[in-house]
Each structure stands twice: as C-alpha cells, then as structure tokens.
Design an enzyme around this catalytic site. Structure first.
Site, PDB file in Angstrom:
ATOM      1  N   ARG A 178      -7.327  65.616  77.329  1.00 13.60           N
ATOM      2  CA  ARG A 178      -8.048  66.840  76.954  1.00 13.60           C
ATOM      3  C   ARG A 178      -7.451  68.046  77.661  1.00 13.60           C
ATOM      4  NH1 ARG A 178     -10.540  68.594  81.285  1.00 13.60           N
ATOM      5  NH2 ARG A 178     -11.349  67.138  82.845  1.00 13.60           N
ATOM      6  N   CYS A 218     -14.413  74.481  86.501  1.00 18.15           N
ATOM      7  CA  CYS A 218     -13.579  75.339  85.670  1.00 18.15           C
ATOM      8  C   CYS A 218     -12.347  75.837  86.417  1.00 18.15           C
ATOM      9  CB  CYS A 218     -14.392  76.540  85.169  1.00 18.15           C
ATOM     10  SG  CYS A 218     -13.874  77.190  83.578  1.00 18.15           S
ATOM     11  N   CYS A 261     -16.351  66.478  86.285  1.00 20.48           N
ATOM     12  CA  CYS A 261     -16.979  65.202  86.606  1.00 20.48           C
ATOM     13  C   CYS A 261     -18.051  64.884  85.567  1.00 20.48           C
ATOM     14  CB  CYS A 261     -17.593  65.228  88.005  1.00 20.48           C
ATOM     15  SG  CYS A 261     -18.746  66.587  88.281  1.00 20.48           S
TER      16      CYS A 261
END
Length: 229
Positions: free
Chosen positions: A72, A170, A78
């Site tokens: 991805r 992020c 997590c």
C-alpha cells in the site's frame, strides 16, 4: 458488490484473502468490501521509512508485535482490536478521477460514519485520511495493481490507542491519533458530562456499509454513465 465481515483476524491471513480476491476481481468477479479487525500489527507502506517508527523494528519483533512491509501507499501505521479496517477490492479503471477520487470517496465514507456516531470529522489539506479537532481518526493506504485496488482504510473506534505509541501517525511529527470513543470522551469532559457508553463495533460496521453503498450508488460508474476524465 460483496460485503464480507472477516471478524478479528491475523494480518497475514487477511492479506492472503484480499490478494486472492484482487486476482478474482481483475478476472471479472464482483467487487468486494472486507470489514475486519486485526490482531496487533505494524504495517509499513511503500514510502515508509525507519523514522515512521518510534521504536526499532527489531524491538517490536522481540515484543511479539507483527511487523509487515506492504504494497500500500503511505508510511507506517498500526492495526489492533477496536479499530475498523476496510479493505476495498474494486476496479478503478472506469472510475472518474482514478485513485485520487477513490481516496476521497473513502474519506467521505469515514466522515459520514463519524457524523452518524456524533463526531465531527474533516479532511486536512495535503494529508490523506480523516481528522478531528482532537487528532487523526482514520488513515488510508491503497495498493493498486492493474487498476484493481486493495488495502484501504482504518478507522479508530475504541478508546485504547496504545499501539500508536509505536508509530508516527501519517509520518507527521507531533501528530496525535484519536478515535470515536475518545472524541466522545473529549466532548463529555468539555461539557462536564459523564463518559458515554462505547460505540459497538457492529454499529460502526453497519454505518460504514451504509455510507459506502450510498456513495457507490451515486457514482457515475455505478449509475451506468460514461466516466468523466
């Protein structure tokens, strides 16, 4: 569209399931939305770096925490019980706007679910995912192969966000994670009210499917219209 609830499942098992489904969808099978929760795992996306972890990968492994490098997009994140994961195996070639528009589609589904659960959430310019005034509540990381998507979205539901101590949300230094239950607690504290009962995961799953179906039915591709470039 098929919706399948995989329950609480190890990351590797779910990964195998979605890869098999990705191949089937490419061959013409029905597009599929998987809903699930993961046992504790840290995943690192294609653009992930060591700086995305707050502890060395070897330390996580020693503690029995699964660490996986994935296909991805995005940095480290997590997954854990109490977080809704939605894996989306969909054909993107004929969708207007391609991958970018599909990411926005998933963001809007998460925003709608939050609203249905009494939480105000929004996009943040330049940072995929969904945010509240209290922090980041949903993350998005897609994999795409031959114009079929897999991986997807993670929406924090429960109050225990301990696993986020292992990663930098992020990849943004100082960013905080939040959840539907934590937002309810934050609002209750500000109003001087007792903490509300936690939102059941089944309620959130149902709300997500409803939001997904609503926006999917409204899309030009689902309506049978010619895609706009």
């Amino acid at each position: 569209m098929i919706v399948q609830d995989l329950g609480l499942i190890e990351y590797d098992a779910a990964h195998d399931i979605q890869l098999e489904r990705r191949d089937a969808v490419e061959a013409g099978a029905d597009e599929t939305l998987f809903l699930l929760e993961h046992q504790p795992v840290v995943t690192i996306g294609r653009t992930g770096r060591a700086q995305g972890l707050t502890v060395p990968e070897s330390v996580l492994t020693e503690r029995g925490i699964t660490v996986r490098h994935t296909e991805r997009g995005g940095d480290a994140t997590c997954h854990f019980p109490g977080q809704l994961v939605a894996y989306v195996v969909f054909r993107l070639a004929k969708r207007p706007g391609g991958v970018r528009a599909f990411v926005q589609f998933l963001e809007q589904c998460a925003i709608d679910v939050c609203a249905e659960c009494g939480v105000s959430a929004h996009r943040r310019e330049g940072f995929p995912g969904v945010w509240t005034d209290g922090g980041k509540i949903a993350s998005i990381g897609l994999g795409v192969r031959r114009w079929v998507s897999y991986h997807g979205l993670a929406l924090n539901v429960g109050a225990d966000l301990g696993p986020f101590e292992w990663v930098v949300p992020c990849g943004i230094a100082g960013a905080r994670a939040t959840s539907i239950d934590l937002e309810h607690r934050r609002l209750a504290e500000s109003a001087g009210r007792p903490y509300p009962e936690p939102i059941p995961m089944e309620h959130v799953k149902h709300a997500f499917v409803q939001a997904f179906r609503t926006h999917q039915a409204a899309s030009p591709v689902a309506a049978g219209e010619a895609p706009r470039q």
